[in-house]
Enzyme design. Structure first.
Site, short mmCIF file in Angstrom:
data_model
loop_
_atom_site.label_atom_id
_atom_site.label_comp_id
_atom_site.label_asym_id
_atom_site.label_seq_id
_atom_site.Cartn_x
_atom_site.Cartn_y
_atom_site.Cartn_z
N ASP A 143 -0.39 -0.88 4.60
CA ASP A 143 -0.65 0.30 3.76
C ASP A 143 0.45 0.44 2.71
OD1 ASP A 143 -2.02 2.50 2.85
OD2 ASP A 143 -1.17 3.88 4.32
N VAL A 202 4.77 14.56 9.71
CA VAL A 202 6.21 14.31 9.72
C VAL A 202 6.94 15.63 9.54
CG1 VAL A 202 8.12 13.07 8.63
CG2 VAL A 202 5.87 11.99 8.77
N LYS A 213 8.10 11.90 13.28
CA LYS A 213 6.68 11.65 13.05
C LYS A 213 5.93 11.87 14.36
CE LYS A 213 3.50 8.41 10.89
NZ LYS A 213 3.38 7.18 10.09
N GLY A 239 -0.52 13.07 7.37
CA GLY A 239 -1.21 11.84 7.02
C GLY A 239 -2.41 11.63 7.90
#
Length: 294
Positions: free
Chosen positions: A128, A7, A22, A2
């Protein structure tokens, strides 16, 4: 991978369980300020305890970076679930082309709203909300993921692109993201309204448009009416989605509770209108009517 991190699937050797780890991208781990923000975020996430929110197990770091060790969630992202949904009626005339049926969508979104309301009560804004950050399992239970690693940091130029207004996703961004205004709980409500629109139509909004065109639409135009894309949805549902995605935050729901109330009221009316149909059958039928041959 991301905008802020990656992850990984891992095994917890001490407890013998599979976990998700993560890891913050290396370009964000070079200063003490960022480390403190990451650590602070981990402490906040550790306090969250809700059935609709992924659980944080641990926070750790070494010379290579910072890591969040989290519950491994079974299921698939909501956007993939919508895309992969197949018709169960096996009829060319059946409009099961991806949208989630209205009653079922209400049930799912109420679960999401309960999770978001929980974090809002703790003064946390997700920032988000989008279908790919929502995992749904075979029983329609959901887990909300990815609360973001760092807070907004206007003074740190390295973080501005990712963290200004929380590193938004264009398709589900809010007018506040476009104007760089303060991101609030009404911003989460807006993004969830767009997510609900996606669930009910079977397609993401602004599909096929460039990023620049999407930004213009978000700034100027309201979402298209749901019925313009998929007609088998109530007019009242379109009104609810339009309210949640109003351009001005003050015109949206002032809290998740108000959003939930309107969805529950609509669900009750739809069930009353179809009171001869069981909830299970009703939730699987996009037309909200029982097929005569079923």
């Amino acid at each position: 991978n991301g905008a802020q991190g990656s992850v990984f699937l891992a095994i917890d050797n001490r407890l013998g369980r599979r976990v998700a780890i993560k890891s913050l991208h290396k370009e964000f781990v070079s200063d003490e300020t960022q480390f403190k923000r990451f650590e602070e975020e981990a402490k906040i996430l550790a306090k969250l305890n809700h059935e609709s929110i992924v659980t944080l197990y641990d926070f750790c770091y070494d010379d290579e970076g910072f890591y969040l060790v989290m519950e491994l969630v079974k299921g698939k992202p909501l956007d993939k679930h919508i895309k992969d949904k197949d018709c169960t009626h096996q009829s060319p005339s059946c409009p099961c082309t991806g949208p989630i049926a209205e009653i079922r969508a209400i049930n799912i979104v109420i679960k999401i709203l309960n999770g978001i309301n929980y974090i809002h009560d703790l003064k946390i804004v997700h920032r988000d909300i989008k279908p790919s950050n929502i995992i749904i399992d075979s029983n329609d239970n959901i887990k909300l993921l990815d609360f973001g690693i760092a807070n907004n940091t206007k003074k740190n130029l390295k973080l501005t692109k990712v963290n200004t207004n929380a590193g938004f996703t264009p398709m589900y961004a809010t007018p506040e993201h476009m104007s760089k205004s303060k991101i609030t709980k009404q911003s989460d409500i807006y993004s969830l309204g767009v997510t609900l629109w996606h669930m009910l139509t079977g397609v993401p909004p602004y599909e096929g448009l460039s990023e620049y065109q999407i930004y213009g639409k978000i700034e100027r135009d309201r979402l298209p009416n749901i019925q313009d894309v998929y007609k088998h949805v109530s007019i009242r549902m379109n009104e609810i989605v339009q309210k949640a995605t109003s351009k001005l935050p003050s015109d949206r729901y002032d809290s998740c509770k108000g959003f939930i109330r309107d969805l529950e009221d609509l669900k009750e009316k739809l069930l009353q209108k179809n009171n001869t149909i069981s909830i299970d059958t009703f939730s699987d039928d996009p037309l909200n009517t029982l097929h005569k041959n079923d």
